[in-house]
Design an enzyme around this catalytic site. Structure first.
Site, mmCIF file in Angstrom:
data_model
loop_
_atom_site.group_PDB
_atom_site.id
_atom_site.type_symbol
_atom_site.label_atom_id
_atom_site.label_comp_id
_atom_site.label_asym_id
_atom_site.label_seq_id
_atom_site.Cartn_x
_atom_site.Cartn_y
_atom_site.Cartn_z
ATOM 1 N N GLU A 107 52.359 29.167 35.727
ATOM 2 C CA GLU A 107 50.910 29.051 35.941
ATOM 3 C C GLU A 107 50.302 28.070 34.946
ATOM 4 O O GLU A 107 50.821 27.875 33.850
ATOM 5 C CB GLU A 107 50.245 30.416 35.718
ATOM 6 N N LYS B 59 46.294 40.652 40.503
ATOM 7 C CA LYS B 59 45.138 40.142 39.743
ATOM 8 C C LYS B 59 44.548 41.308 38.949
ATOM 9 O O LYS B 59 43.499 41.852 39.294
ATOM 10 C CB LYS B 59 44.125 39.516 40.704
HETATM 11 C C1 LIG Z 1 46.303 33.594 36.985
HETATM 12 C C2 LIG Z 1 45.687 32.894 38.148
HETATM 13 N N1 LIG Z 1 46.437 32.034 38.865
HETATM 14 C C3 LIG Z 1 45.943 31.377 39.930
HETATM 15 C C4 LIG Z 1 44.628 31.539 40.334
HETATM 16 C C5 LIG Z 1 44.109 30.803 41.522
HETATM 17 O O1 LIG Z 1 43.984 31.662 42.614
HETATM 18 P P1 LIG Z 1 42.936 31.381 43.758
HETATM 19 O O2 LIG Z 1 43.241 30.034 44.302
HETATM 20 O O3 LIG Z 1 43.183 32.452 44.767
HETATM 21 O O4 LIG Z 1 41.598 31.449 43.134
HETATM 22 C C6 LIG Z 1 43.798 32.410 39.621
HETATM 23 C C7 LIG Z 1 42.408 32.620 40.027
HETATM 24 O O5 LIG Z 1 42.147 33.488 40.815
HETATM 25 C C8 LIG Z 1 44.332 33.106 38.519
HETATM 26 O O6 LIG Z 1 43.572 33.951 37.814
#
Ligand SMILES: Cc1ncc(COP(=O)(O)O)c(C=O)c1O
Length: 341
Positions: free
Chosen positions: A221, A185
């Site tokens: 995604e 991230k």
């Molecule tokens: C690129 C991306 N994919 C997926 C997610 C979903 O992740 P999470 O369920 O841990 O928030 C996020 C958000 O955090 C994201 O930025």
């Protein structure tokens, strides 16, 4: 803002509000300091910080929820802490230990308790932990110092006036490289997604879907959320790839689909040429919660799943179960809920 100002919680959006206190800790000479809460929401750092020039940074996102009896709780903060360790490792930053991460989140929520929206408004207190490379540095190498911070912002429900399906288009740009930083991230992934997001919105779509960067045949995604589909024989299916951010919501839904809804669950390739296998589809994440996907535009055709206006029955059940657990209405699997005390 004073503690007495009333807020229209139900009309909050996902945007920044300055809350009372935020947490800051500095890493220097090989270790993190104790960290402290501060009223100052501005950061002064070297103009030569690696976070500014080379994107040496990472972040997290999680929420505090108000339960029916007025308690406040976090949903799986240990998972965010572990993911931030992975992100730190990928961009050569010192790890924030899990206990330090959770302690910082707890301190920030406790210091901003009156900012946690009331139960029933659908709003939550969003927490944004981050680590940035700071200190004077010119060449492309890891920073001499780092800052770990956590701030909190009350945010509204993703779905204004109910959970409604939205349409997505397929991006012609990639957000990540095959062996790049897609699973971390880190800010660079998001800077690269701003233009395709802008282009998709300009054409009337909620956001765009990214295909795998090596072959452009498989769904990865959905904007800043993970993808799932429900097959006609009732399977919960979600893509697997080293360039997808491992969504905590997605792994939670896999567990809930299996244990609470008694569905079989598959983490495997989801081919863009085979959307017919899904009768329902959705995007999932902390901010998105579950966004039902009405349709996906690919090669000039809009492929509609359940409906462009109605939420599919399995998606609705998953949403009710997840949100019920997060707001303390439904018993959570052991270890998922951290009470703020
Ligand atoms: C690129 C991306 N994919 C997926 C997610 C979903 O992740 P999470 O369920 O841990 O928030 C996020 C958000 O955090 C994201 O930025």
């Amino acid at each position: 803002m004073s503690k007495n100002v009333s807020i229209d919680w139900s009309s909050l959006s996902f945007s920044y509000t300055k809350t009372d206190l935020r947490y800051v800790s500095i890493w220097k000479d090989g270790k993190w300091d104790e960290g402290k809460l501060t009223e100052d929401n501005m950061i002064t750092i070297s103009e030569a910080s690696t976070a500014i020039h080379y994107g040496q940074q990472c972040f997290e996102g999680l929420k505090a929820y108000r339960t029916p009896n007025g308690d406040v709780q976090l949903f799986r903060p240990d998972e965010n802490a572990k993911r931030m360790i992975q992100s730190c490792n990928r961009v050569m930053m010192p790890e924030v230990p899990v206990e330090k991460f959770i302690d910082a989140c707890m301190q920030v929520v406790k210091a901003n308790l009156h900012w946690v929206p009331p139960y029933g408004t659908g709003a939550t207190l969003y927490l944004r932990p981050y680590v940035i490379g700071i200190g004077h540095n010119l060449g492309v190498k890891s920073a001499p110092e780092f800052m770990f911070g956590v701030f909190a912002v009350p945010v509204g429900p993703y779905f204004k006036g109910g959970m409604a399906p939205v349409n997505f288009t397929i991006a012609d740009m990639d957000r990540a490289a095959p062996h790049g930083t897609g699973a971390a991230k880190v800010g660079g992934n998001y800077a690269g997604s701003m233009l395709p997001n802008y282009e998709a919105k300009k054409r009337g779509f909620a956001d765009c879907i990214y295909l795998d960067p090596a072959t452009h045949t498989k769904i990865e995604e959905v904007g800043a959320a993970n993808f799932f589909g429900i097959t006609s024989d009732g399977k919960f299916v979600t893509p697997i790839s080293p360039s997808i951010l491992p969504s905590i919501t997605k792994y939670s839904l896999m567990h809930l689909a299996k244990e609470y809804l008694k569905l079989s669950v598959e983490e495997r390739d989801c081919y863009i040429d085979n959307l017919d296998e899904f009768t329902e589809a959705g995007a999932c994440g902390t901010a998105a919660v579950i966004t039902p996907i009405g349709g996906i535009e690919y090669k000039g055709q809009l492929h509609v799943f359940h409906s462009e206006t109605e939420v599919g029955p399995v998606t609705k059940k998953l949403y009710d179960t997840l949100v019920g657990i997060q707001f303390g209405e439904i018993d959570a699997p052991k270890g998922w809920i951290y009470k703020v005390e």
